[in-house]
Enzyme design. Structure first.
Site, PDB file in Angstrom:
ATOM      1  N   GLU A   1      34.674  34.084  55.365  1.00 12.14           N
ATOM      2  CA  GLU A   1      34.862  35.289  56.182  1.00 12.14           C
ATOM      3  C   GLU A   1      33.504  35.894  56.535  1.00 12.14           C
ATOM      4  O   GLU A   1      33.219  36.227  57.691  1.00 12.14           O
ATOM      5  CB  GLU A   1      35.674  36.345  55.413  1.00 12.14           C
ATOM      6  CG  GLU A   1      37.133  36.005  55.194  1.00 12.14           C
ATOM      7  CD  GLU A   1      37.392  35.263  53.890  1.00 12.14           C
ATOM      8  OE1 GLU A   1      36.453  34.597  53.379  1.00 12.14           O
ATOM      9  OE2 GLU A   1      38.534  35.333  53.404  1.00 12.14           O
TER      10      GLU A   1
ATOM     11  N   GLY B   1      31.193  40.033  41.205  1.00 16.73           N
ATOM     12  CA  GLY B   1      31.331  40.643  42.530  1.00 16.73           C
ATOM     13  C   GLY B   1      31.962  42.029  42.477  1.00 16.73           C
ATOM     14  O   GLY B   1      31.488  42.975  43.100  1.00 16.73           O
ATOM     15  N   ARG B   2      33.035  42.160  41.683  1.00 18.93           N
ATOM     16  CA  ARG B   2      33.743  43.447  41.634  1.00 18.93           C
ATOM     17  C   ARG B   2      33.026  44.486  40.785  1.00 18.93           C
ATOM     18  O   ARG B   2      33.474  45.613  40.662  1.00 18.93           O
ATOM     19  CB  ARG B   2      35.183  43.225  41.150  1.00 18.93           C
ATOM     20  CG  ARG B   2      35.303  42.444  39.853  1.00 18.93           C
ATOM     21  CD  ARG B   2      36.726  41.943  39.650  1.00 18.93           C
ATOM     22  NE  ARG B   2      36.868  41.102  38.463  1.00 18.93           N
ATOM     23  CZ  ARG B   2      36.657  39.795  38.439  1.00 18.93           C
ATOM     24  NH1 ARG B   2      36.247  39.175  39.538  1.00 18.93           N
ATOM     25  NH2 ARG B   2      36.833  39.089  37.332  1.00 18.93           N
TER      26      ARG B   2
ATOM     27  N   GLU C   1      41.800  41.576  39.845  1.00 21.93           N
ATOM     28  CA  GLU C   1      41.032  40.328  39.811  1.00 21.93           C
ATOM     29  C   GLU C   1      40.515  40.080  38.391  1.00 21.93           C
ATOM     30  O   GLU C   1      40.266  38.945  38.002  1.00 21.93           O
ATOM     31  CB  GLU C   1      39.866  40.379  40.821  1.00 21.93           C
ATOM     32  CG  GLU C   1      39.350  39.015  41.221  1.00 21.93           C
ATOM     33  CD  GLU C   1      38.407  39.029  42.407  1.00 21.93           C
ATOM     34  OE1 GLU C   1      38.799  38.594  43.509  1.00 21.93           O
ATOM     35  OE2 GLU C   1      37.261  39.481  42.247  1.00 21.93           O
TER      36      GLU C   1
ATOM     37  N   LYS D   1      27.550  37.470  47.461  1.00 21.34           N
ATOM     38  CA  LYS D   1      26.957  36.980  46.209  1.00 21.34           C
ATOM     39  C   LYS D   1      26.648  35.482  46.336  1.00 21.34           C
ATOM     40  O   LYS D   1      25.555  35.041  46.037  1.00 21.34           O
ATOM     41  CB  LYS D   1      27.928  37.250  45.053  1.00 21.34           C
ATOM     42  CG  LYS D   1      27.429  36.783  43.722  1.00 21.34           C
ATOM     43  CD  LYS D   1      28.373  37.187  42.598  1.00 21.34           C
ATOM     44  CE  LYS D   1      27.971  36.447  41.319  1.00 21.34           C
ATOM     45  NZ  LYS D   1      28.866  36.704  40.210  1.00 21.34           N
TER      46      LYS D   1
ATOM     47  N   HIS E   1      54.583  62.631  50.705  1.00 20.51           N
ATOM     48  CA  HIS E   1      55.495  62.605  51.846  1.00 20.51           C
ATOM     49  C   HIS E   1      55.839  61.178  52.244  1.00 20.51           C
ATOM     50  O   HIS E   1      56.303  60.927  53.350  1.00 20.51           O
ATOM     51  CB  HIS E   1      54.874  63.376  53.012  1.00 20.51           C
ATOM     52  CG  HIS E   1      54.604  64.803  52.631  1.00 20.51           C
ATOM     53  ND1 HIS E   1      55.568  65.782  52.730  1.00 20.51           N
ATOM     54  CD2 HIS E   1      53.513  65.392  52.086  1.00 20.51           C
ATOM     55  CE1 HIS E   1      55.069  66.927  52.289  1.00 20.51           C
ATOM     56  NE2 HIS E   1      53.831  66.715  51.885  1.00 20.51           N
TER      57      HIS E   1
ATOM     58  N   LYS F   1      41.837  29.362  49.004  1.00 22.80           N
ATOM     59  CA  LYS F   1      40.630  29.057  49.786  1.00 22.80           C
ATOM     60  C   LYS F   1      40.583  27.574  50.138  1.00 22.80           C
ATOM     61  O   LYS F   1      40.309  27.192  51.267  1.00 22.80           O
ATOM     62  CB  LYS F   1      39.367  29.391  48.967  1.00 22.80           C
ATOM     63  CG  LYS F   1      38.983  30.845  48.902  1.00 22.80           C
ATOM     64  CD  LYS F   1      37.609  30.969  48.239  1.00 22.80           C
ATOM     65  CE  LYS F   1      37.350  32.381  47.759  1.00 22.80           C
ATOM     66  NZ  LYS F   1      36.121  32.499  46.976  1.00 22.80           N
TER      67      LYS F   1
HETATM   68  O1  F6P Z   1      37.442  35.472  46.603  1.00 26.42           O
HETATM   69  C1  F6P Z   1      37.125  36.378  45.605  1.00 26.42           C
HETATM   70  C2  F6P Z   1      35.659  36.701  45.588  1.00 26.42           C
HETATM   71  O2  F6P Z   1      34.964  35.654  44.993  1.00 26.42           O
HETATM   72  C3  F6P Z   1      35.401  38.012  44.869  1.00 26.42           C
HETATM   73  O3  F6P Z   1      35.351  37.880  43.506  1.00 26.42           O
HETATM   74  C4  F6P Z   1      34.138  38.444  45.511  1.00 26.42           C
HETATM   75  O4  F6P Z   1      33.870  39.795  45.297  1.00 26.42           O
HETATM   76  C5  F6P Z   1      34.414  38.105  46.953  1.00 26.42           C
HETATM   77  O5  F6P Z   1      35.150  36.905  46.895  1.00 26.42           O
HETATM   78  C6  F6P Z   1      33.216  37.933  47.834  1.00 26.42           C
HETATM   79  O6  F6P Z   1      32.363  36.934  47.356  1.00 26.42           O
HETATM   80  P1  F6P Z   1      30.887  36.826  47.872  1.00 26.42           P
HETATM   81  O7  F6P Z   1      30.168  38.084  47.543  1.00 26.42           O
HETATM   82  O8  F6P Z   1      30.310  35.644  47.153  1.00 26.42           O
HETATM   83  O9  F6P Z   1      30.910  36.625  49.361  1.00 26.42           O
END
Ligand code: F6P
Length: 541
Positions: free
Chosen positions: A206, A260-261, A346, A200, A377, A506
């Protein structure tokens, strides 16, 4: 609110409302009173500690909290995410009636439709082989690089809808741990691999790091010019995507009013669309849209997401249960709990109210789970006999896709129902003793062993039943949980749509990178962090 909460606590205690066994014995109509259906989706909440009076009080509480007004405000595009000054409009992404949805005086629907159509063209191009890689070969593998909402939604749904998957193979890379991308790319042919960079913000470390690794994978095998053919992006930050060098025609946008979620319905769903096709993706949106209308229109007592939210609130705040487990009896739903963890935790893992004050009741529970029957189990021992009560949400389809394995599906259904029955009924000391004596155990030994075989019972669960896990049914289920989180968020009095709690870690990680790389000293950090840095650097080869 506080008076109603106090009244709910009083009523729960006075009625000994948690005695489910007694409640079922006293009322043969309990199931029909406390189960509701929408289309083929049944929600049975009769095995929770609800009674008429409690439900009435919960409905009053929802009135007082303004759930209906806030629901209307969300659907209307009001900026209910006050800390980020944003509308919350994932519902516009599946607004299949295409009625105008206004944000800042402009209808968002033309943009929504345009992106959906562009995704459809691209997905079909990849699926048919009309869009090919730099060497002219069709794509056999698609790697989605994203994390959190840019990963969990498409990864969970691709797995859940495997019987509809007739496009290229899909792979998901999220973790910054190099092992994830290395293991994924191993064995893939760069000439037939498409990379989707999904973020987003297009700043998430990452995703950006993995995207650079993937870029090297393509460029070192096929040359720098091949990057344009093998990459596409999904983002709200179109300027940042351009800086990465991805061609504008390969960028699928979305908007800051999509959390995002809550983004699986947007271009973040592109990998799912590539897997199952545009038509099936449309049915997935249809399912969510059907629940949106149901949530907006159905009276509270027939309204699945509303009731699910009320029961969830009751279990968390009045009965003080800290966690809930989601157990789909469906192996393909094995990532559903992980998906819900982000959606719920979240959203509702907050300690400050919408008025910026400390909350006075507990907020979102810990959400976790695994598919049945596997969980039986592993951790079900604690669910049945542990010292904490953990409400469970079971889900089971009436049909599996493997029609030649119907007997296995019957076993699956029997296990699902047996668990909720066992949790509710339990087994008393007398029953346990009688069972042992029946088996021929001597009385002295039965006395000693029986307590270990007692199940307290009265352990609550909700069960969802539906025909078959189709794209439509899955869309419905996800939207149901989204709105449940909304209802609970309003009752908690919090903003469910920001996520400031992810920021501090972060920031500190950015500061620690030069330290663990040995470029800066750990001076200024606490002694534990310093000790850990020293241990890592000493052991690093
Ligand atoms: O760190 C949390 C977050 O901001 C989430 O809310 C989001 O879904 C995820 O990181 C990934 O963010 P992005 O789509 O901006 O890479």
């Amino acid at each position: 609110m506080n008076t109603l909460i106090a009244k709910l606590r009083e009523t729960a205690e006075r009625d000994n409302a948690t005695d489910l066994r007694a409640a079922f014995a006293a009322d043969p109509e309990r199931f029909s009173k406390f189960s509701v259906s929408f289309e083929d989706l049944l929600m049975d909440f009769s095995k929770t500690a609800i009674n008429d009076e409690i439900l009435d009080l919960l409905v009053k509480l929802a009135d007082e909290a303004g759930v209906a007004e806030k629901r209307a405000a969300m659907f209307a595009g009001e900026k209910i995410n006050i800390t980020e000054d944003r509308a919350v409009l994932h519902t516009a992404l599946r607004n299949r009636a295409n009625t105008p949805v206004m944000v800042d005086g402009a209808d968002v629907m033309p943009d929504v439709n345009e992106v959906l159509a562009a995704m459809g063209d691209f997905a079909e191009g990849i699926r048919t082989g009309a869009i090919r890689g730099a060497t002219g070969k069709p794509f056999t593998d698609v790697v989605n690089i994203g994390i959190g909402g840019s990963d969990l939604g498409p990864a969970m749904t691709t797995l859940a809808l495997a019987p509809f998957h007739d496009g290229p193979r899909l792979h998901y890379v999220s973790n910054v741990d190099g092992a994830h991308i290395a293991d994924t790319l191993k064995g893939l042919d760069p000439a037939t691999t498409l990379i989707i960079v999904a973020s987003k913000t297009f700043t998430t470390i990452e995703t950006m790091t993995n995207a650079q690794t993937a870029r090297k994978f393509i460029a070192s095998a096929l040359g720098e010019e091949a990057v344009a053919h093998h990459f596409c992006a999904v983002s709200t930050a179109l300027d940042k995507v351009a800086d990465f060098g991805i061609d504008q025609s390969r960028v699928f946008g979305f908007w800051d009013w999509v959390g995002g979620r809550y983004s699986i319905w947007s271009a973040i769903g592109l990998p799912l669309m590539i897997a199952i096709g545009e038509k099936n993706f449309g049915k997935f949106l249809d399912g969510a849209y059907a629940i949106d209308n149901h949530f907006r229109e159905a009276p509270v007592r027939e309204n699945l997401p509303f009731l699910l939210g009320l029961v969830g609130f009751y279990q968390r705040v009045i009965l003080d249960y800290p966690s809930r487990a989601v157990i789909p009896y469906d192996q393909r739903m094995s990532r559903f709990a992980a998906y819900l963890q982000q959606l719920d935790m979240e959203s509702n893992g907050k300690s400050v109210t919408i008025e910026s004050e400390a909350v006075t009741t507990p907020t979102g529970p810990i959400v976790w789970g695994e598919p049945g029957t596997n969980g039986q189990h592993a951790f079900f021992q604690l669910l049945h006999q542990g010292t904490n009560i953990i409400p469970i949400e079971f889900m089971i389809a009436a049909n599996g896709f493997e029609s030649d394995l119907r007997h296995q599906h019957q076993l699956l259904m029997a296990n699902c129902l047996a668990q909720s029955e066992a949790l509710m009924k339990g087994r008393s000391l007398d029953e346990a003793k009688a069972q042992l004596l029946d088996k021929g155990m001597d009385a002295g030994k039965a006395e000693k062993i029986a307590p270990h075989r007692v199940f307290s019972g009265n352990r609550p669960s909700i069960t969802f039943v539906y025909d078959l896990l189709t794209p439509y049914a899955l869309g419905r289920l996800i939207a149901l949980y989204e709105h449940r989180v909304f209802v609970e968020g309003v009752l908690f009095g919090i903003n469910s749509f920001d996520q400031w709690g992810v920021e501090l870690g972060k920031e500190l990680a950015t500061g620690l990178l030069p330290v663990v790389s040995g470029k800066e000293s750990a001076e200024g950090h606490d002694s534990s962090t310093k000790g850990l840095v020293a241990a890592l650097l000493e052991a690093a080869k």
